[in-house]
Scaffold this motif. Sequence first.
Motif, mmCIF file in Angstrom:
data_model
loop_
_atom_site.group_PDB
_atom_site.id
_atom_site.type_symbol
_atom_site.label_atom_id
_atom_site.label_comp_id
_atom_site.label_asym_id
_atom_site.label_seq_id
_atom_site.Cartn_x
_atom_site.Cartn_y
_atom_site.Cartn_z
ATOM 1 N N PRO A 77 -46.477 -55.305 -28.865
ATOM 2 C CA PRO A 77 -45.075 -55.522 -28.477
ATOM 3 C C PRO A 77 -44.666 -54.524 -27.397
ATOM 4 O O PRO A 77 -44.886 -53.321 -27.546
ATOM 5 C CB PRO A 77 -44.278 -55.262 -29.761
ATOM 6 C CG PRO A 77 -45.283 -55.114 -30.842
ATOM 7 C CD PRO A 77 -46.581 -54.756 -30.213
ATOM 8 N N VAL A 78 -44.099 -55.035 -26.312
ATOM 9 C CA VAL A 78 -43.638 -54.160 -25.229
ATOM 10 C C VAL A 78 -42.196 -54.510 -24.902
ATOM 11 O O VAL A 78 -41.505 -55.130 -25.704
ATOM 12 C CB VAL A 78 -44.562 -54.270 -23.992
ATOM 13 C CG1 VAL A 78 -45.927 -53.672 -24.274
ATOM 14 C CG2 VAL A 78 -44.696 -55.722 -23.546
ATOM 15 N N MET A 98 -39.438 -50.126 -17.663
ATOM 16 C CA MET A 98 -40.362 -49.084 -18.076
ATOM 17 C C MET A 98 -41.783 -49.490 -17.727
ATOM 18 O O MET A 98 -42.116 -50.670 -17.672
ATOM 19 C CB MET A 98 -40.316 -48.901 -19.600
ATOM 20 C CG MET A 98 -39.122 -48.156 -20.108
ATOM 21 S SD MET A 98 -39.246 -48.060 -21.892
ATOM 22 C CE MET A 98 -37.551 -47.632 -22.266
ATOM 23 N N HIS A 121 -45.113 -48.994 -19.693
ATOM 24 C CA HIS A 121 -45.630 -48.587 -20.993
ATOM 25 C C HIS A 121 -47.099 -48.220 -20.822
ATOM 26 O O HIS A 121 -47.881 -49.011 -20.293
ATOM 27 C CB HIS A 121 -45.539 -49.725 -22.004
ATOM 28 C CG HIS A 121 -44.164 -50.332 -22.121
ATOM 29 N ND1 HIS A 121 -43.117 -49.686 -22.743
ATOM 30 C CD2 HIS A 121 -43.674 -51.507 -21.677
ATOM 31 C CE1 HIS A 121 -42.041 -50.467 -22.681
ATOM 32 N NE2 HIS A 121 -42.345 -51.571 -22.037
ATOM 33 N N ASN A 145 -56.991 -47.914 -29.246
ATOM 34 C CA ASN A 145 -56.336 -48.435 -30.463
ATOM 35 C C ASN A 145 -55.159 -49.358 -30.137
ATOM 36 O O ASN A 145 -54.450 -49.791 -31.037
ATOM 37 C CB ASN A 145 -55.864 -47.277 -31.347
ATOM 38 C CG ASN A 145 -54.933 -46.336 -30.600
ATOM 39 O OD1 ASN A 145 -54.505 -46.634 -29.475
ATOM 40 N ND2 ASN A 145 -54.612 -45.211 -31.203
ATOM 41 N N ASN A 146 -54.959 -49.637 -28.836
ATOM 42 C CA ASN A 146 -53.879 -50.536 -28.399
ATOM 43 C C ASN A 146 -52.500 -50.071 -28.844
ATOM 44 O O ASN A 146 -51.630 -50.874 -29.170
ATOM 45 C CB ASN A 146 -54.144 -51.970 -28.850
ATOM 46 C CG ASN A 146 -55.370 -52.543 -28.171
ATOM 47 O OD1 ASN A 146 -55.597 -52.292 -26.996
ATOM 48 N ND2 ASN A 146 -56.168 -53.271 -28.922
ATOM 49 N N GLU A 147 -52.289 -48.766 -28.881
ATOM 50 C CA GLU A 147 -50.979 -48.216 -29.212
ATOM 51 C C GLU A 147 -50.312 -47.719 -27.933
ATOM 52 O O GLU A 147 -50.979 -47.175 -27.051
ATOM 53 C CB GLU A 147 -51.111 -47.023 -30.167
ATOM 54 C CG GLU A 147 -51.788 -47.330 -31.494
ATOM 55 C CD GLU A 147 -50.909 -48.136 -32.434
ATOM 56 O OE1 GLU A 147 -49.716 -48.327 -32.110
ATOM 57 O OE2 GLU A 147 -51.419 -48.586 -33.474
ATOM 58 N N ILE A 148 -48.996 -47.857 -27.894
ATOM 59 C CA ILE A 148 -48.247 -47.289 -26.776
ATOM 60 C C ILE A 148 -48.153 -45.781 -26.968
ATOM 61 O O ILE A 148 -47.759 -45.311 -28.034
ATOM 62 C CB ILE A 148 -46.830 -47.888 -26.703
ATOM 63 C CG1 ILE A 148 -46.908 -49.377 -26.379
ATOM 64 C CG2 ILE A 148 -45.985 -47.161 -25.656
ATOM 65 C CD1 ILE A 148 -45.563 -50.063 -26.269
ATOM 66 N N ILE A 149 -48.562 -45.031 -25.956
ATOM 67 C CA ILE A 149 -48.495 -43.583 -26.093
ATOM 68 C C ILE A 149 -47.411 -42.973 -25.207
ATOM 69 O O ILE A 149 -47.058 -41.810 -25.358
ATOM 70 C CB ILE A 149 -49.846 -42.908 -25.763
ATOM 71 C CG1 ILE A 149 -50.295 -43.302 -24.353
ATOM 72 C CG2 ILE A 149 -50.891 -43.278 -26.797
ATOM 73 C CD1 ILE A 149 -51.245 -42.307 -23.754
ATOM 74 N N GLU A 150 -46.896 -43.741 -24.273
ATOM 75 C CA GLU A 150 -45.910 -43.172 -23.364
ATOM 76 C C GLU A 150 -45.092 -44.299 -22.743
ATOM 77 O O GLU A 150 -45.604 -45.400 -22.528
ATOM 78 C CB GLU A 150 -46.646 -42.398 -22.259
ATOM 79 C CG GLU A 150 -45.778 -41.624 -21.332
ATOM 80 C CD GLU A 150 -44.993 -40.518 -22.000
ATOM 81 O OE1 GLU A 150 -45.600 -39.496 -22.353
ATOM 82 O OE2 GLU A 150 -43.768 -40.676 -22.184
ATOM 83 N N ASN A 151 -43.805 -44.009 -22.492
ATOM 84 C CA ASN A 151 -42.951 -44.972 -21.797
ATOM 85 C C ASN A 151 -42.323 -44.260 -20.612
ATOM 86 O O ASN A 151 -41.619 -43.285 -20.786
ATOM 87 C CB ASN A 151 -41.850 -45.477 -22.729
ATOM 88 C CG ASN A 151 -42.408 -46.183 -23.943
ATOM 89 O OD1 ASN A 151 -42.933 -47.279 -23.855
ATOM 90 N ND2 ASN A 151 -42.335 -45.526 -25.091
ATOM 91 N N LYS A 163 -45.833 -38.148 -15.579
ATOM 92 C CA LYS A 163 -44.553 -37.857 -14.925
ATOM 93 C C LYS A 163 -44.572 -38.426 -13.505
ATOM 94 O O LYS A 163 -45.631 -38.474 -12.864
ATOM 95 C CB LYS A 163 -44.345 -36.338 -14.824
ATOM 96 C CG LYS A 163 -44.088 -35.682 -16.161
ATOM 97 C CD LYS A 163 -42.598 -35.466 -16.354
ATOM 98 C CE LYS A 163 -42.278 -34.955 -17.741
ATOM 99 N NZ LYS A 163 -42.333 -35.976 -18.791
#
Lengths: 443, 328
Positions: B140-141, B166, B168, B174-180, B218
Amino acid sequence: MNWMAGAATAARLLSSRFPGSRHGTPALPPSRLLASGMLAAGLSVSCLLGLFAAPPALAQQPASPPLAAKPAATIPPEQTFNIGVVRQIPELPPWVAPLQMPPDDLGIAGAELGIRDNLTSGRFLKLDYKLTTETVPTDGDPLPVAQKLYDAGNRFILLDVPADQLLRISDAMKDSDVILLNVGAPDDRLRQEDCRANVFHIVPSRSMLTDALAQFLITKRWNNWFLMVGRTDADKLYADAVRHSAKKFGGKIVAEKVWDYGPDARATAQSEVPRGTQVGEYDMLIVADELGEFGDILPYNTWLSRPVAGTQGLMPLSWHETMENWAASQLQSRFFKTTKRLMRPLDYQFWEGVVAIGSAGIKTRNSDVKTVRDFMLGPGYDLPVFKGVAATFRGWDHQLRQPIVLAQPTNMVSLSPQEGFLHQVTPLDTLGFDKPETKCKFN
Amino acid sequence: MKRPVTLAAGLAALAGLLMIDALPAQAGPRAFISNERDHTMSVLDMDSLKVIKTIKTGRRPRGITASPDGKLIYLCASDDSRIEVYDSQTMELVKTLRSGPDPELFVLHPSGNPLYIANEDDNMVTVVNVNNNELVAEIPVGVEPEGMGVSPDGKYLVNTSETTNMAHVIDTSNNEIIENILVDSRPRFAQFSHDGKQLWVSSEVGGTVAVVDPATWKIVKKISFKIPGVADEAIQPVGIRLTKDGSKAFVALGPANRVAVIDPKTLEVEKYLLVGQRVWQLGFTPDEKVLVSTNGNSNDVSIIDVASEKVTKSITVGRAPWGVVIVP
């Protein structure tokens, strides 16, 4: 009605049905539910985060959402934006064309989509958005309803009420910590001599609409206009705006008539309209009929073979059901998915109002009214409105400057500002009252 | 009895011609261009600069890419909600893959598998195994996911969501969002530099390109654009391509009808190249000597000589060309 009701139950149901695994091939992907069911139910952000971000074993613990943006030090505590909506049902015209029949959730459905969009974006930043909607009958008083919403903690209130009621509410809340968003009243005076500092105008003013139409007609060199004005006060204001636009862009009103064939001339249109439109030569019949009493019977019944524009025929609007370009089809399909109907201008204006707050919130990450307000009026604000360019607020009257759609009933025709109408700051300010012409003085 | 014979002979001759036409000497590289509004893909021979074939595809073809060996062409058929896979030599449809609803743009893992697909209508990124068509994950994004970039080492996937504004960052292990990363309005496209040290994200409505340092996620700089005689609102950056040696970056500027040439070291705009109308995406030839831009409103592609930074030719393709990929 309170739109949030039952959200907690929905959350429990969903989290027990889908214990977190999205790495396999679930029969019904949870994210599909996320789009259609969960967000629609107005789930709290922490539930969403818990369900989707945590590893499968921890899925039912809503704590410590790892989805939030880093670095952690800069994150303010979780913020909630409480958005209220007051919609007063307008008086129905003497007859309503079947295609124009207003759906029960007109406008409100747009606000609900706006909340879903805000939540989808906000969950990454621990931002929560809650919507409470109130509908006021035609003869009801919207002021106590707005006051009640404020007392319940809503600091951002969308108003779809007549201009006089809007001024009453605005004045009653003069010293309150609130942003009022006008999503329904197009009256120019609300942007001019009757402007208020606590009101932001999402809905385009009448003069923005008629300026958009005028630019198009001048571009086409259809310069000579026959103006037909309805019997209501609103029609007279629309006609004023048409005259102002003619002067501004070089259109010429060569004939003018007041519609005096009664409120329902459907049965006799074929005999009466030709007689009523014998005014000599003109390029375009411009009709001012906001209620829709007679405008729709003009096309093809006129004496000369001339097209119709204005409140019917070729219409300047904030939005149209057939908008597709500039990614508009995505917004349309998101709206259709849950409502099973097409998005109307009022739905769009409600959506814009809710997203105007969401769009500021994602940058301020703070639901404080002053912070949001300052940001909305600042240089960093830009609202993507699916019309090609970003919309922003005019500092001098708080009107949202945005492109205006020109559409005939079954298709979009053009988008104004038209090319070639130049402006020293932004072409969008060729529509409506520009800074040098403003009569608005806040306080 | 004469006529049918003649007709048959004519058909045979025509078939022969078509055969020759369909199988040119397979020397030069070929560009595959998706045409959003007539549901076709144009195949452009990059030596002769002629369209050698027009392939009927699924409805509303948009995102297009190739396998690392250039043998397979992947195409998003958005309105049919599927990925179509074509053999780049025979130009035949080989298979279709699941995509999730309304796929717009995708990116292949550098190893050639899996495929990461942005589902514009469903606020989701779908991960599909291209070998067996299995659904690997759904991530999900934000609202209207579109741009998709993957780091050269394949560790990070970047998805931009147009309405959430954003980028993402997703950990592909692991297909996880680590940063937005918050960027300007309507982020459209994400592209890593080949050394993996820069991530470029274009914002269509914001009119800027954010250059991000993947070490910290950043924003290092937001590049903005000024073109004399073109309204700022018309400058809408979309497609981005960087040369492998890191010497040049090209950004398509949508209705400004220009491609910007940028120095990735100084992050300054050096030049604007006039191309067709509503320039959308870009693609290099394998040797990076030529860049092709798709021009959605003039229904053509522009050929750009990378060394001299000059537009040398425009070639009519299908209706509303969207994306382009060029294979050896």
